[in-house]
Design a protein around this motif. Structure first.
Motif, PDB file in Angstrom:
ATOM      1  N   VAL A 107       0.106  -8.174  32.379  1.00 29.51           N
ATOM      2  CA  VAL A 107       1.147  -9.002  32.974  1.00 29.51           C
ATOM      3  C   VAL A 107       0.668  -9.732  34.223  1.00 29.51           C
ATOM      4  CG1 VAL A 107       2.095  -7.081  34.327  1.00 29.51           C
ATOM      5  CG2 VAL A 107       3.561  -9.005  33.704  1.00 29.51           C
ATOM      6  N   PHE A 108      -0.202  -9.125  35.028  1.00 27.07           N
ATOM      7  CA  PHE A 108      -0.640  -9.790  36.260  1.00 27.07           C
ATOM      8  C   PHE A 108      -1.462 -11.038  35.944  1.00 27.07           C
ATOM      9  CE2 PHE A 108       0.070  -5.374  37.561  1.00 27.07           C
ATOM     10  CZ  PHE A 108       0.873  -5.563  38.678  1.00 27.07           C
ATOM     11  N   ASP A 109      -2.386 -10.912  35.004  1.00 28.77           N
ATOM     12  CA  ASP A 109      -3.221 -12.055  34.627  1.00 28.77           C
ATOM     13  C   ASP A 109      -2.393 -13.136  33.941  1.00 28.77           C
ATOM     14  OD1 ASP A 109      -5.411 -10.788  35.675  1.00 28.77           O
ATOM     15  OD2 ASP A 109      -6.110  -9.997  33.757  1.00 28.77           O
ATOM     16  N   ARG A 110      -1.513 -12.716  33.039  1.00 28.32           N
ATOM     17  CA  ARG A 110      -0.702 -13.708  32.316  1.00 28.32           C
ATOM     18  C   ARG A 110       0.255 -14.438  33.262  1.00 28.32           C
ATOM     19  NH1 ARG A 110      -1.197 -13.674  26.852  1.00 28.32           N
ATOM     20  NH2 ARG A 110      -2.094 -11.801  25.895  1.00 28.32           N
ATOM     21  N   ALA A 111       0.825 -13.712  34.219  1.00 26.77           N
ATOM     22  CA  ALA A 111       1.746 -14.352  35.160  1.00 26.77           C
ATOM     23  C   ALA A 111       1.022 -15.412  35.986  1.00 26.77           C
ATOM     24  CB  ALA A 111       2.384 -13.305  36.066  1.00 26.77           C
ATOM     25  N   MET A 112      -0.204 -15.113  36.413  1.00 26.53           N
ATOM     26  CA  MET A 112      -0.961 -16.099  37.181  1.00 26.53           C
ATOM     27  C   MET A 112      -1.330 -17.303  36.321  1.00 26.53           C
ATOM     28  SD  MET A 112      -2.153 -17.256  39.899  1.00 26.53           S
ATOM     29  CE  MET A 112      -1.886 -15.873  41.020  1.00 26.53           C
ATOM     30  N   THR A 113      -1.712 -17.046  35.068  1.00 26.26           N
ATOM     31  CA  THR A 113      -2.045 -18.150  34.159  1.00 26.26           C
ATOM     32  C   THR A 113      -0.849 -19.057  33.948  1.00 26.26           C
ATOM     33  OG1 THR A 113      -3.715 -16.821  33.011  1.00 26.26           O
ATOM     34  CG2 THR A 113      -2.829 -18.732  31.841  1.00 26.26           C
TER      35      THR A 113
ATOM     36  N   ILE B 285       2.115 -46.271  27.472  1.00 23.36           N
ATOM     37  CA  ILE B 285       2.438 -45.392  26.358  1.00 23.36           C
ATOM     38  C   ILE B 285       1.337 -44.359  26.156  1.00 23.36           C
ATOM     39  CG2 ILE B 285       2.809 -45.283  23.869  1.00 23.36           C
ATOM     40  CD1 ILE B 285       4.137 -47.997  24.031  1.00 23.36           C
ATOM     41  N   VAL B 286       0.082 -44.829  26.211  1.00 25.90           N
ATOM     42  CA  VAL B 286      -1.035 -43.900  26.020  1.00 25.90           C
ATOM     43  C   VAL B 286      -1.094 -42.899  27.165  1.00 25.90           C
ATOM     44  CG1 VAL B 286      -3.540 -43.714  25.839  1.00 25.90           C
ATOM     45  CG2 VAL B 286      -2.341 -45.594  24.704  1.00 25.90           C
ATOM     46  N   GLY B 287      -0.918 -43.365  28.409  1.00 27.95           N
ATOM     47  CA  GLY B 287      -0.938 -42.461  29.551  1.00 27.95           C
ATOM     48  C   GLY B 287       0.164 -41.424  29.484  1.00 27.95           C
ATOM     49  N   ALA B 288       1.363 -41.869  29.098  1.00 24.24           N
ATOM     50  CA  ALA B 288       2.484 -40.933  28.983  1.00 24.24           C
ATOM     51  C   ALA B 288       2.214 -39.890  27.910  1.00 24.24           C
ATOM     52  CB  ALA B 288       3.763 -41.694  28.671  1.00 24.24           C
ATOM     53  N   LEU B 289       1.614 -40.307  26.806  1.00 25.38           N
ATOM     54  CA  LEU B 289       1.284 -39.358  25.741  1.00 25.38           C
ATOM     55  C   LEU B 289       0.274 -38.335  26.206  1.00 25.38           C
ATOM     56  CD1 LEU B 289       1.116 -41.653  22.570  1.00 25.38           C
ATOM     57  CD2 LEU B 289       2.827 -39.915  23.099  1.00 25.38           C
ATOM     58  N   PHE B 290      -0.731 -38.777  26.970  1.00 23.76           N
ATOM     59  CA  PHE B 290      -1.727 -37.841  27.484  1.00 23.76           C
ATOM     60  C   PHE B 290      -1.081 -36.823  28.421  1.00 23.76           C
ATOM     61  CE2 PHE B 290      -5.274 -40.721  26.217  1.00 23.76           C
ATOM     62  CZ  PHE B 290      -6.051 -39.763  25.599  1.00 23.76           C
ATOM     63  N   VAL B 291      -0.154 -37.283  29.261  1.00 21.61           N
ATOM     64  CA  VAL B 291       0.526 -36.369  30.181  1.00 21.61           C
ATOM     65  C   VAL B 291       1.312 -35.319  29.400  1.00 21.61           C
ATOM     66  CG1 VAL B 291       2.393 -36.200  31.875  1.00 21.61           C
ATOM     67  CG2 VAL B 291       0.654 -37.970  32.113  1.00 21.61           C
ATOM     68  N   LEU B 292       2.058 -35.760  28.389  1.00 23.68           N
ATOM     69  CA  LEU B 292       2.876 -34.831  27.606  1.00 23.68           C
ATOM     70  C   LEU B 292       2.019 -33.875  26.796  1.00 23.68           C
ATOM     71  CD1 LEU B 292       5.689 -37.269  26.405  1.00 23.68           C
ATOM     72  CD2 LEU B 292       5.843 -35.526  28.198  1.00 23.68           C
ATOM     73  N   ILE B 293       0.936 -34.396  26.212  1.00 23.93           N
ATOM     74  CA  ILE B 293       0.049 -33.524  25.428  1.00 23.93           C
ATOM     75  C   ILE B 293      -0.604 -32.478  26.323  1.00 23.93           C
ATOM     76  CG2 ILE B 293      -2.074 -33.459  24.077  1.00 23.93           C
ATOM     77  CD1 ILE B 293      -1.276 -36.214  22.951  1.00 23.93           C
ATOM     78  N   SER B 294      -1.048 -32.901  27.504  1.00 24.27           N
ATOM     79  CA  SER B 294      -1.665 -31.950  28.437  1.00 24.27           C
ATOM     80  C   SER B 294      -0.663 -30.898  28.888  1.00 24.27           C
ATOM     81  CB  SER B 294      -2.223 -32.691  29.657  1.00 24.27           C
ATOM     82  OG  SER B 294      -3.226 -33.611  29.268  1.00 24.27           O
ATOM     83  N   ALA B 295       0.589 -31.313  29.061  1.00 27.88           N
ATOM     84  CA  ALA B 295       1.614 -30.388  29.538  1.00 27.88           C
ATOM     85  C   ALA B 295       1.912 -29.284  28.538  1.00 27.88           C
ATOM     86  CB  ALA B 295       2.901 -31.151  29.862  1.00 27.88           C
ATOM     87  N   THR B 296       1.607 -29.508  27.256  1.00 25.95           N
ATOM     88  CA  THR B 296       1.899 -28.481  26.260  1.00 25.95           C
ATOM     89  C   THR B 296       1.002 -27.254  26.408  1.00 25.95           C
ATOM     90  OG1 THR B 296       0.403 -29.527  24.636  1.00 25.95           O
ATOM     91  CG2 THR B 296       2.726 -30.177  24.593  1.00 25.95           C
ATOM     92  N   SER B 297      -0.017 -27.325  27.282  1.00 25.07           N
ATOM     93  CA  SER B 297      -0.825 -26.127  27.529  1.00 25.07           C
ATOM     94  C   SER B 297       0.043 -25.002  28.091  1.00 25.07           C
ATOM     95  CB  SER B 297      -1.963 -26.449  28.498  1.00 25.07           C
ATOM     96  OG  SER B 297      -1.465 -26.911  29.737  1.00 25.07           O
ATOM     97  N   LEU B 298       1.082 -25.353  28.841  1.00 18.57           N
ATOM     98  CA  LEU B 298       2.025 -24.348  29.342  1.00 18.57           C
ATOM     99  C   LEU B 298       2.732 -23.656  28.188  1.00 18.57           C
ATOM    100  CD1 LEU B 298       3.776 -22.914  31.470  1.00 18.57           C
ATOM    101  CD2 LEU B 298       5.218 -24.971  31.524  1.00 18.57           C
ATOM    102  N   SER B 299       3.182 -24.440  27.210  1.00 17.30           N
ATOM    103  CA  SER B 299       3.874 -23.862  26.052  1.00 17.30           C
ATOM    104  C   SER B 299       2.952 -22.947  25.262  1.00 17.30           C
ATOM    105  CB  SER B 299       4.405 -24.980  25.146  1.00 17.30           C
ATOM    106  OG  SER B 299       5.361 -25.768  25.819  1.00 17.30           O
ATOM    107  N   ARG B 300       1.705 -23.333  25.128  1.00 16.74           N
ATOM    108  CA  ARG B 300       0.769 -22.489  24.374  1.00 16.74           C
ATOM    109  C   ARG B 300       0.485 -21.181  25.113  1.00 16.74           C
ATOM    110  NH1 ARG B 300      -1.438 -27.641  23.683  1.00 16.74           N
ATOM    111  NH2 ARG B 300      -3.126 -27.271  25.166  1.00 16.74           N
ATOM    112  N   ALA B 301       0.396 -21.258  26.444  1.00 10.15           N
ATOM    113  CA  ALA B 301       0.202 -20.026  27.219  1.00 10.15           C
ATOM    114  C   ALA B 301       1.409 -19.106  27.087  1.00 10.15           C
ATOM    115  CB  ALA B 301      -0.050 -20.376  28.687  1.00 10.15           C
ATOM    116  N   LEU B 302       2.601 -19.675  27.112  1.00 14.79           N
ATOM    117  CA  LEU B 302       3.809 -18.874  26.940  1.00 14.79           C
ATOM    118  C   LEU B 302       3.883 -18.286  25.535  1.00 14.79           C
ATOM    119  CD1 LEU B 302       6.407 -21.095  28.810  1.00 14.79           C
ATOM    120  CD2 LEU B 302       5.800 -18.745  29.404  1.00 14.79           C
TER     121      LEU B 302
END
Length: 253
Positions: free
Chosen positions: A9-15, A68-85
């Motif tokens: 839990v400590f490592d995952r919470a920090m991630t 449009i391309v920049g916004a897509l890159f931002v959203l795609i990069s942000a999904t790393s949070l969802s994958r960690a969760l």
């Protein structure tokens, strides 16, 4: 206690705290560049005056560079949070990782947007209710309701419904109860801590202060989810009530 060690839990919470910071802030800046006033989320996350200029410059620069391309890159990069969760919740519930394909991408994006709006929506929606008697009850009730919904929705959608929503409710209730104490403490501590960090260390100090706060919330989020899992899978009467039947929980349920 065994489960806390099992999920690290400590490592995952920090991630998750780090992923939240690097994923959600760009999404909020992106939303602001689409026409929203940056003050609406600067107030919501208590950004000190010394750092607001940095935020405003980022929004102005984003308005010139986001396409449009920049916004897509931002959203795609942000999904790393969802994958960690997702990895955290599969570990909590002892499930295999859900299949990843384009059809499941909407789940990642939905979670990122919900969590981003969680930083500001409760305060923005609760302000009109503050004048209604009894004072402070309605905003807190709304915060409680929102926290329960978020803590149920996020694991349910990330696990693609592999765990029924009713089995996620105990953990969501514990998280919402925890946030009843965390939110007032945050309002009392965070603004002053951010001001002090901004005065001493500038923007980097603000970043570290936010990471500290996000770590506390992430640790509570994972811990209460694990407590909810223990209750929902327990063989006793309470576990059967949560599951809605006499069966024990298995990985294929």
């Amino acid at each position: 206690m065994e489960g806390l060690g099992r999920i690290e839990v400590f490592d995952r919470a920090m991630t998750i705290a780090a992923q939240f910071f690097t994923s959600v802030l760009p999404v909020l800046i992106l939303i602001a560049t689409l026409g929203a006033n940056s003050d609406w989320f600067a107030d919501g996350i208590h950004i000190p005056e010394q750092s607001r200029e940095v935020l405003e410059n980022a929004v102005e620069a984003g308005g010139a560079t986001f396409g449009i391309v920049g916004a897509l890159f931002v959203l795609i990069s942000a999904t790393s949070l969802s994958r960690a969760l997702t990895r955290a919740f599969t570990s909590i519930w002892g499930l295999p990782s859900p299949s990843t394909n384009l059809g499941s991408a909407w789940r990642w994006l939905a979670v990122v947007l919900v969590l981003a709006l969680s930083l500001v929506i409760v305060r923005a929606a609760g302000e009109p209710l503050e004048g209604l008697p009894p004072r402070e009850v309605w905003p807190r009730l709304m915060s409680l309701t929102w926290d329960i919904w978020v803590a149920t929705f996020v694991p349910w959608v990330l696990l693609a419904g592999a765990v029924r929503a009713r089995m996620l409710v105990p953990g969501a209730l514990f998280f919402a109860a925890l946030m009843i104490a965390v939110r007032p403490a945050t309002q009392a501590w965070l603004p002053g801590a951010l001001e002090t960090s901004a005065d001493r260390y500038g923007a980097i100090g603000v970043a570290f202060t936010y990471l500290t706060w996000l770590y506390v919330v992430s640790f509570g989020f994972l811990t209460t989810a694990l407590v909810g899992q223990v209750i929902a899978t327990a063989p006793g009467r309470l576990g059967r009530r949560v599951r809605g039947g006499p069966r024990h929980f298995t990985q294929t349920e």
